[in-house]
Design a protein around this motif. Sequence first.
Motif, mmCIF file in Angstrom:
data_model
loop_
_atom_site.group_PDB
_atom_site.id
_atom_site.type_symbol
_atom_site.label_atom_id
_atom_site.label_comp_id
_atom_site.label_asym_id
_atom_site.label_seq_id
_atom_site.Cartn_x
_atom_site.Cartn_y
_atom_site.Cartn_z
ATOM 1 N N SER A 272 0.847 -1.189 0.000
ATOM 2 C CA SER A 272 0.000 0.000 0.000
ATOM 3 C C SER A 272 0.881 1.237 0.000
ATOM 4 O O SER A 272 1.632 1.483 0.947
ATOM 5 C CB SER A 272 -0.903 0.002 1.233
ATOM 6 N N PHE A 273 0.804 2.040 -1.067
ATOM 7 C CA PHE A 273 1.578 3.272 -1.116
ATOM 8 C C PHE A 273 1.177 4.221 0.013
ATOM 9 O O PHE A 273 2.005 4.934 0.565
ATOM 10 C CB PHE A 273 1.383 3.961 -2.469
ATOM 11 N N SER A 274 -0.113 4.243 0.345
ATOM 12 C CA SER A 274 -0.576 5.135 1.413
ATOM 13 C C SER A 274 0.075 4.778 2.745
ATOM 14 O O SER A 274 0.450 5.663 3.531
ATOM 15 C CB SER A 274 -2.094 5.079 1.541
ATOM 16 N N LYS A 275 0.218 3.490 3.037
ATOM 17 C CA LYS A 275 0.856 3.079 4.281
ATOM 18 C C LYS A 275 2.330 3.463 4.296
ATOM 19 O O LYS A 275 2.868 3.883 5.326
ATOM 20 C CB LYS A 275 0.691 1.572 4.484
ATOM 21 N N VAL A 276 2.987 3.316 3.154
ATOM 22 C CA VAL A 276 4.400 3.702 3.067
ATOM 23 C C VAL A 276 4.552 5.201 3.287
ATOM 24 O O VAL A 276 5.428 5.658 4.039
ATOM 25 C CB VAL A 276 4.991 3.296 1.702
ATOM 26 N N ILE A 277 3.702 5.992 2.640
ATOM 27 C CA ILE A 277 3.763 7.451 2.772
ATOM 28 C C ILE A 277 3.463 7.877 4.199
ATOM 29 O O ILE A 277 4.156 8.720 4.777
ATOM 30 C CB ILE A 277 2.788 8.110 1.780
ATOM 31 N N ASP A 278 2.434 7.303 4.800
ATOM 32 C CA ASP A 278 2.072 7.657 6.172
ATOM 33 C C ASP A 278 3.162 7.283 7.171
ATOM 34 O O ASP A 278 3.268 7.885 8.242
ATOM 35 C CB ASP A 278 0.760 6.980 6.569
ATOM 36 N N GLY A 279 3.997 6.298 6.826
ATOM 37 C CA GLY A 279 5.051 5.862 7.722
ATOM 38 C C GLY A 279 6.341 6.653 7.598
ATOM 39 O O GLY A 279 7.278 6.429 8.364
ATOM 40 N N ASN A 280 6.402 7.564 6.631
ATOM 41 C CA ASN A 280 7.603 8.383 6.441
ATOM 42 C C ASN A 280 7.260 9.839 6.732
ATOM 43 O O ASN A 280 6.422 10.419 6.039
ATOM 44 C CB ASN A 280 8.110 8.230 5.005
ATOM 45 N N PRO A 281 7.870 10.458 7.731
ATOM 46 C CA PRO A 281 7.490 11.830 8.115
ATOM 47 C C PRO A 281 7.585 12.839 6.974
ATOM 48 O O PRO A 281 6.692 13.684 6.828
ATOM 49 C CB PRO A 281 8.477 12.161 9.240
ATOM 50 N N LEU A 282 8.640 12.765 6.167
ATOM 51 C CA LEU A 282 8.809 13.723 5.082
ATOM 52 C C LEU A 282 7.746 13.533 4.004
ATOM 53 O O LEU A 282 7.111 14.496 3.558
ATOM 54 C CB LEU A 282 10.202 13.589 4.472
ATOM 55 N N LEU A 283 7.534 12.288 3.601
ATOM 56 C CA LEU A 283 6.511 12.010 2.593
ATOM 57 C C LEU A 283 5.120 12.337 3.120
ATOM 58 O O LEU A 283 4.273 12.846 2.382
ATOM 59 C CB LEU A 283 6.575 10.541 2.161
ATOM 60 N N ARG A 284 4.891 12.040 4.398
ATOM 61 C CA ARG A 284 3.573 12.321 4.975
ATOM 62 C C ARG A 284 3.292 13.822 4.994
ATOM 63 O O ARG A 284 2.181 14.261 4.679
ATOM 64 C CB ARG A 284 3.497 11.752 6.392
ATOM 65 N N ARG A 285 4.302 14.630 5.332
ATOM 66 C CA ARG A 285 4.103 16.077 5.365
ATOM 67 C C ARG A 285 3.820 16.616 3.963
ATOM 68 O O ARG A 285 2.935 17.453 3.770
ATOM 69 C CB ARG A 285 5.346 16.755 5.943
ATOM 70 N N PHE A 286 4.559 16.122 2.971
ATOM 71 C CA PHE A 286 4.335 16.537 1.582
ATOM 72 C C PHE A 286 2.942 16.115 1.123
ATOM 73 O O PHE A 286 2.220 16.875 0.471
ATOM 74 C CB PHE A 286 5.405 15.913 0.684
ATOM 75 N N ASP A 287 2.555 14.909 1.474
ATOM 76 C CA ASP A 287 1.270 14.373 1.039
ATOM 77 C C ASP A 287 0.104 15.133 1.659
ATOM 78 O O ASP A 287 -0.933 15.337 1.027
ATOM 79 C CB ASP A 287 1.190 12.889 1.423
ATOM 80 N N GLN A 288 0.251 15.579 2.901
ATOM 81 C CA GLN A 288 -0.847 16.243 3.610
ATOM 82 C C GLN A 288 -0.871 17.746 3.391
ATOM 83 O O GLN A 288 -1.842 18.398 3.787
ATOM 84 C CB GLN A 288 -0.745 15.937 5.108
ATOM 85 N N TRP A 289 0.153 18.293 2.764
ATOM 86 C CA TRP A 289 0.206 19.738 2.556
ATOM 87 C C TRP A 289 -0.986 20.202 1.699
ATOM 88 O O TRP A 289 -1.236 19.686 0.623
ATOM 89 C CB TRP A 289 1.507 20.126 1.867
#
Length: 307
Positions: free
Chosen positions: A257-274
Motif C-alpha cells: 500500500s503506497f498510502s501506508k508507506v507514505i504515512d510511515g515516512n514523516p517527510l513524505l507524509r508532510r508533503f502528502d498532507q500539505w
Amino acid sequence: MGTFFRALGAGVVAAVVTGGARSVLDTVSPGGPDRWTRTNHRGEPISLLEGPAVAAGLVAGALVAGPDVRTRTATALATAGGGAFGLVDDLAEDTSTRTKGIKGHVGALLKGQVTTGGLKVLGIGTTSLAAAFVGTRRTGSTFGYLTDVAVNGSIVALSANLFNLLDLRPGRALKSGAALALPLAVTPVGATSGAVLGAAVAAAPGDLSERDMLGDGGANALGALVGTQVAFGTPRAVRLLALAAVLGLNVASEKVSFSKVIDGNPLLRRFDQWGRRPAAPAARPTPSAPSAASPVDEPSSGQDAPA
C-alpha cells in the motif's frame, strides 16, 4: 529563453483550458451528475469531472510546449490516449467484479475476458508505443532504434499507470506530477513542465478541498505526459534507470500500500498532507465498544482504497 517562453505559454494554456473545461463540464455533465460522482476515502461524494478537464489542459499545453512538431504530436498522442482510455475505465467499469491491477486485468485478458481495465491496458500500451515511434529519433542501428522505442513506450505506459495508483488521496498525483516536472524542466523537452504545472495549479483547489478527483482519465493523462518528458528528453542511461524504477513501483503496488508507506515516512507524509483538509478525528469508544483488552481486527486489504 525560447524554452522559458514556451513553458510559460504552455502553463497559461494548460491552466486556462483546464479551468474552462471544468466549468463547462460542471454545467453540461454528460450523462448527468450522478454518472460522474464517486465516493472518496472519507465516504463523501466527489466528482470525476476534474479528470477530463485536466487531460484536455495537458494536451493543449503539450501542443504549445514541444520544441518541434514531432515531439508535440507524440506527447499529445500519449497524453490523449491515457486520458481517453482512463475515462472509459472510469465510466464503464464493472464494479461487480474484483479485477484489480495490471496483473488482474492481463490475467483476465489471457482468459478471454475483456474488462474495461484490460481495455485500458491495451489502449494505453498501444498509444504509448505509437507515441514512442513518433517521438523517438533514430541515432544508430535499427536494433538500437527499436530498443529505444520499446523502452520509451514502456516508460510512458507504466508512468500512466503509476500516477493512477497515486490518485488515492487528495492532491497526491498532482503534487507528484509537479515535483517530477520541475527537475525535468532542464531537459530538451523541459517546456512541457509548464503544462504540468499549469494544469496542476488550475485543478488543485478542487482536488485538495475534496470536491474533485482526477480519476483514471486525469491521472493516466498526467502520468503519460510526465513519462514522455523522461522518454523524449533524457539520455538512454537515465531512461533505463527510470524504466526500472517505474516498473518496480508498478510491481510493488500489487503487494504494498503506497498510502501506508507514505504515512510511515514523516517527510513524505508532510508533503502528502500539505494543503489537504485535516483528517477526521477518530471516534471515541463508547461503553458498548470493545475495550483495549479485546481488540477488533482492522480490515487489511493490502491495497489502498480508491479515493
